[in-house]
Design a protein around this motif. Structure first.
Motif, PDB file in Angstrom:
ATOM      1  N   UNK A   1       0.826  -1.206   0.000  1.00 30.92           N
ATOM      2  CA  UNK A   1       0.000   0.000   0.000  1.00 30.92           C
ATOM      3  C   UNK A   1       0.863   1.262   0.000  1.00 30.92           C
ATOM      4  N   UNK A   2       1.962   1.227   0.751  1.00 35.29           N
ATOM      5  CA  UNK A   2       2.859   2.391   0.739  1.00 35.29           C
ATOM      6  C   UNK A   2       3.457   2.591  -0.641  1.00 35.29           C
ATOM      7  N   UNK A   3       3.816   1.497  -1.300  1.00 31.86           N
ATOM      8  CA  UNK A   3       4.336   1.644  -2.660  1.00 31.86           C
ATOM      9  C   UNK A   3       3.244   2.209  -3.567  1.00 31.86           C
ATOM     10  N   UNK A   4       2.048   1.683  -3.460  1.00 35.07           N
ATOM     11  CA  UNK A   4       0.941   2.169  -4.288  1.00 35.07           C
ATOM     12  C   UNK A   4       0.728   3.665  -4.088  1.00 35.07           C
ATOM     13  N   UNK A   5       0.875   4.124  -2.845  1.00 33.48           N
ATOM     14  CA  UNK A   5       0.653   5.539  -2.534  1.00 33.48           C
ATOM     15  C   UNK A   5       1.693   6.446  -3.177  1.00 33.48           C
ATOM     16  N   UNK A   6       2.841   5.904  -3.589  1.00 31.59           N
ATOM     17  CA  UNK A   6       3.855   6.726  -4.242  1.00 31.59           C
ATOM     18  C   UNK A   6       3.411   7.174  -5.634  1.00 31.59           C
ATOM     19  N   UNK A   7       2.496   6.424  -6.229  1.00 34.08           N
ATOM     20  CA  UNK A   7       2.076   6.728  -7.596  1.00 34.08           C
ATOM     21  C   UNK A   7       2.996   6.151  -8.661  1.00 34.08           C
ATOM     22  N   UNK A   8       4.055   5.468  -8.257  1.00 28.42           N
ATOM     23  CA  UNK A   8       4.964   4.854  -9.224  1.00 28.42           C
ATOM     24  C   UNK A   8       4.386   3.542  -9.740  1.00 28.42           C
ATOM     25  N   UNK A   9       4.594   3.224 -11.018  1.00 29.96           N
ATOM     26  CA  UNK A   9       4.211   1.899 -11.505  1.00 29.96           C
ATOM     27  C   UNK A   9       5.047   0.833 -10.794  1.00 29.96           C
TER      28      UNK A   9
END
Length: 287
Positions: free
Chosen positions: A116-124
């Motif tokens: 979820x933290x990765x998803x929140x970055x907006x990066x693919x």
């Protein structure tokens, strides 16, 4: 077939010197990918830089050991020490994960929080791997694979180094290279089958496991010499210098690994040997 190579920097976001090395090695070297630690202090800087480099394949460096959790320690008491950090006792933790459903639920919750933290970055999300290759643990791997599919990761690193090719490249420590390769072979083959059955991309082999922290220019060059047809990954831990807060082990040649990725000879060798630099995401797009 062709020689396809992913060159990955682990621990992206751990410090500014790591981020500096990742950016320069991608722009001016052979680095194609970076694995992001989403709980570290230089995360925001890493994300901002990655967004300016869309050709850099940024994946999640799942951390369950030797690091900082995404969840409050009270929610994952069996995974952390008295300071609230992940334990360094990898064997004891592995036994608890294997034997206890309660601990497995904590692992899933923590991994989901990191996705979820990765998803929140907006990066693919370009790939998934893990700190200290802890997804070699069979239970951790099965749980991580389910989440990787759910969150749309195109590929997962299989951390297996072929012992004879590794020895052919380096001509040293044959016993170590054989023992590590043979010990992990069956497990890695099972992981690869599961990844491919799930519709994700898996690399055929990885170089760097037996030389972690010492992937200097000459070593990277020697591994380039033996890259076979198929999908290979070379991974390393580059940084422009050592740093003070939660540093890398002092024997790690982080600046040497950085220079290896920008070395003019290695850049030229990639082209001369017909090696195609790529990422997991790019390979998934070719499938």
């Amino acid at each position: 077939m062709s020689k396809a190579l992913i060159v990955t920097a682990d621990d992206f976001g751990r410090s500014l010197p790591v981020n500096d090395a990742v950016v320069d090695a991608h722009v001016n070297g052979i680095l194609t990918a970076a694995s992001l630690m989403v709980t570290e202090t230089a995360l925001d800087d890493a994300v901002a830089r990655a967004k300016a480099l869309p050709s850099l394949g940024v994946g999640l460096h799942m951390t369950l050991v030797d690091g900082i959790p995404a969840l409050p320690p009270s929610r994952i008491p069996d995974l952390v020490d008295a300071k609230g950090h992940f334990t360094l006792d990898l064997v004891r933790l592995g036994a608890r994960i294997y034997l206890s459903k309660a601990v497995q639920r904590q692992v899933v919750a923590e991994m989901r929080a990191q996705f979820e933290r990765f998803k929140a970055t907006g990066l693919p999300l370009a790939h998934v791997d893990s700190h200290h290759h802890y997804h070699l643990h069979p239970t951790v791997f099965e749980l991580m694979l389910e989440l990787a599919v759910e969150y749309g990761a195109p590929g997962i690193r299989i951390p297996w180094e072929p012992p004879l090719l590794s020895w052919r490249a380096r001509r040293d420590r044959l016993g170590l290279r054989l023992s590590n390769g043979i010990f992990h072979w069956r497990r890695s083959e099972r992981m690869r089958r599961m990844v491919e059955q799930a519709g994700l991309v898996a690399n055929d082999m990885a170089f760097g496991l037996n030389d972690s922290g010492a992937m200097t220019a000459d070593k990277v060059s020697s591994f380039l010499d033996v890259v076979p047809d198929g999908l290979t990954e070379i991974y390393c831990h580059p940084a422009t210098r050592h740093w003070e807060h939660r540093p890398m082990p002092p024997h790690y040649q982080v600046d040497g690994e950085y220079r290896a990725l920008t070395d003019a000879g290695n850049r030229a060798k990639v082209g001369a040997l017909g090696i195609r630099l790529t990422t997991f995401a790019a390979e998934a797009g070719r499938a």
